[in-house]
Design a protein around this motif. Structure first.
Motif, PDB file in Angstrom:
ATOM      1  N   UNK A 140       0.852  -1.177   0.000  1.00 59.22           N
ATOM      2  CA  UNK A 140       0.000   0.000   0.000  1.00 59.22           C
ATOM      3  C   UNK A 140       0.900   1.242   0.000  1.00 59.22           C
ATOM      4  N   UNK A 141       0.628   2.167  -0.921  1.00 56.77           N
ATOM      5  CA  UNK A 141       1.497   3.336  -1.053  1.00 56.77           C
ATOM      6  C   UNK A 141       1.480   4.197   0.207  1.00 56.77           C
ATOM      7  N   UNK A 142       0.318   4.331   0.829  1.00 54.88           N
ATOM      8  CA  UNK A 142       0.246   5.114   2.052  1.00 54.88           C
ATOM      9  C   UNK A 142       1.071   4.507   3.170  1.00 54.88           C
ATOM     10  N   UNK A 143       1.030   3.185   3.293  1.00 51.13           N
ATOM     11  CA  UNK A 143       1.822   2.514   4.317  1.00 51.13           C
ATOM     12  C   UNK A 143       3.310   2.651   4.019  1.00 51.13           C
ATOM     13  N   UNK A 144       3.686   2.481   2.742  1.00 45.64           N
ATOM     14  CA  UNK A 144       5.094   2.628   2.365  1.00 45.64           C
ATOM     15  C   UNK A 144       5.582   4.045   2.643  1.00 45.64           C
ATOM     16  N   UNK A 145       4.742   5.043   2.350  1.00 47.27           N
ATOM     17  CA  UNK A 145       5.103   6.431   2.614  1.00 47.27           C
ATOM     18  C   UNK A 145       5.338   6.648   4.107  1.00 47.27           C
ATOM     19  N   UNK A 146       4.500   6.050   4.944  1.00 47.27           N
ATOM     20  CA  UNK A 146       4.687   6.157   6.384  1.00 47.27           C
ATOM     21  C   UNK A 146       5.979   5.518   6.845  1.00 47.27           C
ATOM     22  N   UNK A 147       6.303   4.341   6.308  1.00 47.90           N
ATOM     23  CA  UNK A 147       7.543   3.646   6.659  1.00 47.90           C
ATOM     24  C   UNK A 147       8.758   4.520   6.329  1.00 47.90           C
ATOM     25  N   UNK A 148       8.760   5.081   5.132  1.00 46.80           N
ATOM     26  CA  UNK A 148       9.887   5.897   4.692  1.00 46.80           C
ATOM     27  C   UNK A 148      10.008   7.172   5.521  1.00 46.80           C
ATOM     28  N   UNK A 149       8.889   7.756   5.883  1.00 50.87           N
ATOM     29  CA  UNK A 149       8.904   8.976   6.681  1.00 50.87           C
ATOM     30  C   UNK A 149       9.470   8.715   8.070  1.00 50.87           C
ATOM     31  N   UNK A 150       9.067   7.616   8.676  1.00 51.10           N
ATOM     32  CA  UNK A 150       9.590   7.267   9.996  1.00 51.10           C
ATOM     33  C   UNK A 150      11.087   7.006   9.925  1.00 51.10           C
ATOM     34  N   UNK A 151      11.520   6.197   8.959  1.00 53.02           N
ATOM     35  CA  UNK A 151      12.921   5.801   8.884  1.00 53.02           C
ATOM     36  C   UNK A 151      13.839   6.971   8.577  1.00 53.02           C
ATOM     37  N   UNK A 152      13.348   7.925   7.770  1.00 52.13           N
ATOM     38  CA  UNK A 152      14.208   9.029   7.333  1.00 52.13           C
ATOM     39  C   UNK A 152      14.022  10.305   8.140  1.00 52.13           C
ATOM     40  N   UNK A 153      12.915  10.401   8.874  1.00 52.44           N
ATOM     41  CA  UNK A 153      12.647  11.606   9.648  1.00 52.44           C
ATOM     42  C   UNK A 153      12.058  12.741   8.833  1.00 52.44           C
ATOM     43  N   UNK A 154      11.693  12.491   7.581  1.00 51.32           N
ATOM     44  CA  UNK A 154      11.120  13.529   6.732  1.00 51.32           C
ATOM     45  C   UNK A 154      10.224  12.904   5.686  1.00 51.32           C
ATOM     46  N   UNK A 155       9.178  13.619   5.316  1.00 45.37           N
ATOM     47  CA  UNK A 155       8.271  13.133   4.269  1.00 45.37           C
ATOM     48  C   UNK A 155       8.571  13.766   2.914  1.00 45.37           C
ATOM     49  N   UNK A 156       9.309  14.869   2.921  1.00 49.84           N
ATOM     50  CA  UNK A 156       9.454  15.695   1.709  1.00 49.84           C
ATOM     51  C   UNK A 156      10.034  14.950   0.509  1.00 49.84           C
ATOM     52  N   UNK A 157      11.175  14.244   0.632  1.00 50.46           N
ATOM     53  CA  UNK A 157      11.713  13.610  -0.589  1.00 50.46           C
ATOM     54  C   UNK A 157      10.800  12.559  -1.191  1.00 50.46           C
ATOM     55  N   UNK A 158      10.036  11.888  -0.363  1.00 51.46           N
ATOM     56  CA  UNK A 158       9.161  10.822  -0.851  1.00 51.46           C
ATOM     57  C   UNK A 158       7.961  11.400  -1.591  1.00 51.46           C
ATOM     58  N   UNK A 159       7.465  12.540  -1.102  1.00 50.84           N
ATOM     59  CA  UNK A 159       6.396  13.225  -1.834  1.00 50.84           C
ATOM     60  C   UNK A 159       6.910  13.723  -3.176  1.00 50.84           C
ATOM     61  N   UNK A 160       8.146  14.207  -3.192  1.00 49.12           N
ATOM     62  CA  UNK A 160       8.727  14.691  -4.431  1.00 49.12           C
ATOM     63  C   UNK A 160       8.845  13.596  -5.478  1.00 49.12           C
ATOM     64  N   UNK A 161       9.262  12.406  -5.051  1.00 44.70           N
ATOM     65  CA  UNK A 161       9.381  11.280  -5.984  1.00 44.70           C
ATOM     66  C   UNK A 161       8.015  10.882  -6.519  1.00 44.70           C
ATOM     67  N   UNK A 162       7.022  10.862  -5.630  1.00 44.91           N
ATOM     68  CA  UNK A 162       5.661  10.497  -6.074  1.00 44.91           C
ATOM     69  C   UNK A 162       5.131  11.522  -7.071  1.00 44.91           C
ATOM     70  N   UNK A 163       5.350  12.806  -6.793  1.00 44.67           N
ATOM     71  CA  UNK A 163       4.883  13.843  -7.707  1.00 44.67           C
ATOM     72  C   UNK A 163       5.558  13.724  -9.067  1.00 44.67           C
ATOM     73  N   UNK A 164       6.822  13.325  -9.080  1.00 45.58           N
ATOM     74  CA  UNK A 164       7.575  13.223 -10.336  1.00 45.58           C
ATOM     75  C   UNK A 164       7.258  11.946 -11.105  1.00 45.58           C
ATOM     76  N   UNK A 165       6.616  10.979 -10.453  1.00 42.14           N
ATOM     77  CA  UNK A 165       6.288   9.706 -11.101  1.00 42.14           C
ATOM     78  C   UNK A 165       4.896   9.810 -11.703  1.00 42.14           C
ATOM     79  N   UNK A 166       4.853  10.289 -12.917  1.00 44.01           N
ATOM     80  CA  UNK A 166       3.571  10.551 -13.581  1.00 44.01           C
ATOM     81  C   UNK A 166       3.250   9.378 -14.516  1.00 44.01           C
TER      82      UNK A 166
END
Length: 235
Positions: A140-166
């Motif tokens: 689930x993309x939402x769950x993966x986003x949460x995992x990455x945010x916790x591990x890295x301490x930031x949500x910003x780069x992951x949102x950027x990758x999602x926005x760029x993946x059109x």
């Protein structure tokens, strides 16, 4: 092999290499939960660890070990590989992410943190292209986003990758994410942050949905917009 999965496997191999110099340590801990044979196993070579022991360490609470940060850092490549690839020997990615933070992963040497971030980016791209299959299917993309945010301490780069993946697949994941909002927008990103309110990513996620990917959100209702604006202005 699909390119994004190949990139993920390459990043995992690089993670192995980055952590290869982590020394063994005499492991002790809660003797009620762990017998001496497990302490001896964990104190030995990593390639001799059983899958049962690896899973046990992944799930065990941090205060059951005499030196949790060093133990978890040493086992990081084994645990992260199983977290992102899933399968028969998979371990829960959300648990591994929270344990990494407990182990102080954000303060590790740059070579280690860089290798971890590279795995995170490769995994996220593989998720967004449908090239990761766990025991239960695609993550689930939402769950993966949460995992990455916790591990890295930031949500910003992951949102950027999602926005760029059109791609149609990434857009479908966005649609699924939005479909969950009427039930969870008040808890958007629940569990992603520390007690410090400065680490709360909800405002950033809400603003991203309303600004950066708004043109891709056909299912966004006026009620969703109102709720997201409330999150954006509150947290």
């Amino acid at each position: 092999m699909h390119p994004y999965r190949h990139a993920l496997l390459s990043a995992l191999d690089a993670l192995d290499a980055a952590f290869a110099a982590e020394p063994a340590l005499p492991v002790t801990g809660c003797a009620y939960c762990w017998g001496e044979e497990y302490f001896a196993e964990l104190s030995g070579p990593l390639d001799a660890l059983s899958e049962e022991t690896i899973l046990g360490v992944a799930m065990e609470v941090s205060d059951h070990w005499n030196d949790f940060p060093r133990l978890y850092r040493r086992l990081t490549p084994l645990l992260v590989r199983r977290a992102v690839l899933g399968g028969e020997h998979g371990v829960p990615a959300d648990v591994v992410a929270s344990r990494l933070r407990e182990a102080g992963c954000l303060e590790w040497a740059p070579g280690l943190t860089d290798a971890l971030r590279a795995v995170g980016a490769a995994w996220w791209r593989a998720v967004l292209h449908g090239e990761v299959r766990g025991a239960g299917g695609n993550p689930d993309a939402g769950e993966a986003l949460g995992v990455l945010t916790v591990a890295s301490g930031t949500v910003r780069p992951w949102l950027g990758i999602w926005a760029a993946t059109r791609t149609p697949y990434a857009d479908a994941l966005l649609a699924e994410y939005i479909a969950q909002l009427p039930y969870s927008v008040g808890d958007l990103g629940d569990g992603w942050w520390d007690d410090d309110p400065r680490h709360d990513p909800r405002r950033e996620v809400a603003a991203w949905l309303l600004r950066d990917v708004r043109d891709r959100l056909d299912g966004l209702t006026p009620d969703d917009v109102m709720a997201l604006n409330e999150v954006r202005c509150t947290f």
